[in-house]
Design a protein around this motif. Structure first.
Motif, PDB file in Angstrom:
ATOM      1  N   ALA A  57     -24.040 -19.401 -18.515  1.00 61.20           N
ATOM      2  CA  ALA A  57     -22.938 -19.254 -17.552  1.00 61.20           C
ATOM      3  C   ALA A  57     -23.370 -19.681 -16.157  1.00 61.20           C
ATOM      4  CB  ALA A  57     -22.411 -17.821 -17.542  1.00 61.20           C
ATOM      5  N   LEU A  58     -24.095 -20.798 -16.083  1.00 59.57           N
ATOM      6  CA  LEU A  58     -24.491 -21.379 -14.806  1.00 59.57           C
ATOM      7  C   LEU A  58     -23.624 -22.596 -14.527  1.00 59.57           C
ATOM      8  CD1 LEU A  58     -28.388 -21.233 -15.154  1.00 59.57           C
ATOM      9  CD2 LEU A  58     -26.848 -19.535 -14.138  1.00 59.57           C
ATOM     10  N   LEU A  59     -23.388 -22.862 -13.256  1.00 60.89           N
ATOM     11  CA  LEU A  59     -22.507 -23.972 -12.901  1.00 60.89           C
ATOM     12  C   LEU A  59     -22.804 -24.423 -11.481  1.00 60.89           C
ATOM     13  CD1 LEU A  59     -18.717 -24.255 -13.624  1.00 60.89           C
ATOM     14  CD2 LEU A  59     -19.516 -24.539 -11.281  1.00 60.89           C
ATOM     15  N   ASP A  60     -22.900 -25.715 -11.273  1.00 58.96           N
ATOM     16  CA  ASP A  60     -23.057 -26.279  -9.938  1.00 58.96           C
ATOM     17  C   ASP A  60     -22.471 -27.679  -9.931  1.00 58.96           C
ATOM     18  OD1 ASP A  60     -23.725 -26.997  -7.381  1.00 58.96           O
ATOM     19  OD2 ASP A  60     -25.882 -27.167  -7.754  1.00 58.96           O
ATOM     20  N   TYR A  61     -21.296 -27.826  -9.352  1.00 61.47           N
ATOM     21  CA  TYR A  61     -20.640 -29.116  -9.268  1.00 61.47           C
ATOM     22  C   TYR A  61     -20.817 -29.760  -7.896  1.00 61.47           C
ATOM     23  CZ  TYR A  61     -18.293 -27.977 -13.688  1.00 61.47           C
ATOM     24  OH  TYR A  61     -18.021 -27.663 -14.994  1.00 61.47           O
ATOM     25  N   GLY A  62     -21.755 -29.257  -7.111  1.00 60.24           N
ATOM     26  CA  GLY A  62     -22.054 -29.896  -5.847  1.00 60.24           C
ATOM     27  C   GLY A  62     -21.389 -29.245  -4.647  1.00 60.24           C
ATOM     28  N   PRO A  63     -21.556 -29.844  -3.468  1.00 57.42           N
ATOM     29  CA  PRO A  63     -21.125 -29.223  -2.212  1.00 57.42           C
ATOM     30  C   PRO A  63     -19.678 -29.497  -1.806  1.00 57.42           C
ATOM     31  CG  PRO A  63     -22.338 -31.216  -1.733  1.00 57.42           C
ATOM     32  CD  PRO A  63     -22.356 -31.069  -3.225  1.00 57.42           C
ATOM     33  N   ASP A  64     -18.953 -30.311  -2.581  1.00 60.02           N
ATOM     34  CA  ASP A  64     -17.614 -30.718  -2.155  1.00 60.02           C
ATOM     35  C   ASP A  64     -16.537 -30.125  -3.073  1.00 60.02           C
ATOM     36  OD1 ASP A  64     -18.656 -32.408  -0.104  1.00 60.02           O
ATOM     37  OD2 ASP A  64     -19.112 -33.902  -1.643  1.00 60.02           O
ATOM     38  N   PRO A  65     -15.443 -29.646  -2.501  1.00 60.44           N
ATOM     39  CA  PRO A  65     -14.348 -29.124  -3.336  1.00 60.44           C
ATOM     40  C   PRO A  65     -13.607 -30.249  -4.054  1.00 60.44           C
ATOM     41  CG  PRO A  65     -13.705 -29.106  -1.026  1.00 60.44           C
ATOM     42  CD  PRO A  65     -15.144 -29.530  -1.057  1.00 60.44           C
ATOM     43  N   PHE A  66     -13.002 -29.939  -5.196  1.00 57.37           N
ATOM     44  CA  PHE A  66     -12.184 -30.900  -5.927  1.00 57.37           C
ATOM     45  C   PHE A  66     -11.268 -30.131  -6.873  1.00 57.37           C
ATOM     46  CE2 PHE A  66     -15.989 -30.279  -8.497  1.00 57.37           C
ATOM     47  CZ  PHE A  66     -15.477 -30.097  -9.776  1.00 57.37           C
ATOM     48  N   VAL A  67     -10.210 -30.781  -7.310  1.00 48.22           N
ATOM     49  CA  VAL A  67      -9.309 -30.187  -8.290  1.00 48.22           C
ATOM     50  C   VAL A  67      -9.951 -30.318  -9.668  1.00 48.22           C
ATOM     51  CG1 VAL A  67      -7.045 -30.366  -9.391  1.00 48.22           C
ATOM     52  CG2 VAL A  67      -7.265 -30.629  -6.904  1.00 48.22           C
ATOM     53  N   PHE A  68     -10.075 -29.209 -10.371  1.00 50.71           N
ATOM     54  CA  PHE A  68     -10.775 -29.215 -11.655  1.00 50.71           C
ATOM     55  C   PHE A  68     -10.196 -30.245 -12.625  1.00 50.71           C
ATOM     56  CE2 PHE A  68     -12.187 -24.887 -10.422  1.00 50.71           C
ATOM     57  CZ  PHE A  68     -13.533 -24.988 -10.723  1.00 50.71           C
TER      58      PHE A  68
END
Length: 225
Positions: A57-68
């Motif tokens: 249950a780890l997650l890191d999509y980076g420093p910028d927001p986005f619509v899933f």
């Protein structure tokens, strides 16, 4: 939504709900989840491998927001917020997909987002919505990851009759099949077998485990169908 084994950042709650208050077109939010290792993890587990993050249950999509939905992504249940109106509209979590007994069956949260996508209810990745999640030593083994992926496959195999369009937008009703499974899954499984053999010969532990968990997923999906 979160778990009882996390530490949240001071601004976590505000980060989670602010987009929902500011934007009527956003119906849920989710953020990154970083590990609190119970003991030093094996080297293969700290590599940048997407298939090894799910079981923890780890997650890191980076420093910028986005619509899933724009990236065919979803949050994890340990760190997300959902409008009550969205739950009223599509329904809650399917209890038949929750954990039970000694199995690692548990895709209720993922199944919920199949329904939000179908209803046109997008969500937002919020980098500031951070939690740190305890990772017990018992989950730092290849056998645990194989088991987790197997049971994910079982759940996804059963869910196929409910949701015929995959996370990537593929209509599973239109694909060729062999023994009730999409034919492309058999091709992928063969590639995983070949990749596993190469990784064994080359002594590349991470690649070997990645192939093993994908084969476990295939076996689970077959069992689920």
């Amino acid at each position: 939504f979160t778990d009882d084994d996390v530490q949240v950042d001071a601004g976590w709650l505000e980060a989670a709900v602010s987009p929902l208050m500011a934007r009527s077109d956003i119906h849920y939010t989710g953020g990154p989840v970083f590990p609190i290792w119970e003991e030093p993890p094996p080297a293969w587990l700290t590599a940048d491998s997407g298939v090894l993050r799910g079981p923890l249950a780890l997650l890191d999509y980076g420093p910028d927001p986005f619509v899933f939905e724009d990236r065919h992504r979803i949050p994890v249940g340990v760190n997300m917020a959902v409008r009550r109106s969205a739950i009223d509209r599509v329904g809650g979590f399917h209890s038949g997909l929750d954990r039970r007994g000694a199995s690692l069956f548990g895709q209720a949260q993922a199944e919920f987002f199949f329904r939000t996508r179908a209803a046109g209810l997008p969500g937002l990745y919020v980098p500031e919505m951070r939690v740190d999640h305890h990772v017990p030593a018992s989950r730092m083994t290849a056998s645990y990851h194989r088991r987790w992926w197997y049971w994910k496959g079982v759940a996804r195999g059963r869910m196929e009759d409910w949701h015929r369009v995959s996370e990537l937008g593929l209509d599973l009703r239109t694909v060729p099949r062999f023994l009730r499974l999409p034919r492309f899954m058999w091709r992928s499984a063969l590639e995983d077998v070949v990749g596993w053999l190469r990784a064994v010969v080359a002594r590349r532990e991470l690649r070997r485990i990645e192939r093993e968990v994908m084969l476990a997923y295939f076996a689970g999906y077959f069992a689920g169908r």
